[in-house]
Scaffold this motif. Structure first.
Motif, PDB file in Angstrom:
ATOM      1  N   SER A   1       0.907  -1.154   0.147  1.00 39.67           N
ATOM      2  CA  SER A   1      -0.143   0.051   0.031  1.00 39.67           C
ATOM      3  C   SER A   1       0.984   1.183  -0.080  1.00 39.67           C
TER       4      SER A   1
ATOM      5  N   SER B   1      -5.627   3.247   0.669  1.00 43.28           N
ATOM      6  CA  SER B   1      -4.559   2.751   0.687  1.00 43.28           C
ATOM      7  C   SER B   1      -3.638   3.218   2.139  1.00 43.28           C
ATOM      8  N   THR B   2      -4.063   4.275   2.596  1.00 38.95           N
ATOM      9  CA  THR B   2      -3.563   5.100   3.709  1.00 38.95           C
ATOM     10  C   THR B   2      -4.302   4.449   4.819  1.00 38.95           C
TER      11      THR B   2
ATOM     12  N   VAL C   1       0.095   5.373  -0.534  1.00 39.13           N
ATOM     13  CA  VAL C   1       0.233   6.372   0.691  1.00 39.13           C
ATOM     14  C   VAL C   1       1.140   7.453   0.568  1.00 39.13           C
TER      15      VAL C   1
ATOM     16  N   ILE D   1       0.027  10.929  -0.552  1.00 35.24           N
ATOM     17  CA  ILE D   1      -1.074  11.308   0.563  1.00 35.24           C
ATOM     18  C   ILE D   1      -0.834  13.086   0.385  1.00 35.24           C
TER      19      ILE D   1
ATOM     20  N   VAL E   1      -5.832   6.539  -2.829  1.00 30.97           N
ATOM     21  CA  VAL E   1      -5.253   7.076  -1.819  1.00 30.97           C
ATOM     22  C   VAL E   1      -5.625   7.114  -0.274  1.00 30.97           C
TER      23      VAL E   1
END
Length: 122
Positions: free
Chosen positions: A71, A95-96, A75, A78, A92
């Protein structure tokens, strides 16, 4: 630790399904957190058997590590999300969230394994 694995796995399954729905099923990659979650749930199922507890948790930690590393690419974007220039903002965010959940799980899991080893005197 098995209960935490079930919780994190379940949250990831829901995260993937929600992201897939939010993107109007535009990309199957939105389901990646769900795949990681299912793998964690399978590891938790194995860990419920006393003989398989430690190997099941270790397998779950490996899955979590690979998921967190996978991920990282999104990330790293961001900043683009906050600037409003992210090409795929849902990816985004998803994944974060996945990264934060998995890193937290890894920290707790490693601490648990270390504490268990200290208790057993090995």
């Amino acid at each position: 630790m098995t209960r935490l694995t079930v919780v994190i796995g379940s949250v990831l399954v829901v995260l993937g399904v929600v992201a897939y729905a939010v993107t109007a099923a535009a990309s199957v990659t939105a389901l990646i957190p769900s795949l990681v979650g299912v793998l964690l749930l399978l590891c938790a199922a194995a860990a419920r058997k006393p003989a398989w507890h430690r190997p099941g948790i270790i397998a779950a930690l490996v899955v979590a590590l690979l998921g967190a590393l996978g991920s990282l690419m999104n990330v790293a974007r961001i900043g683009e999300l906050f600037a409003g220039t992210a090409e795929r903002p849902v990816a985004v965010i998803e994944s974060t969230l996945m990264f934060v959940l998995l890193v937290g799980y890894l920290v707790m899991g490693i601490r648990s394994l270390v504490a268990g080893r200290a208790r057993s005197g090995s």
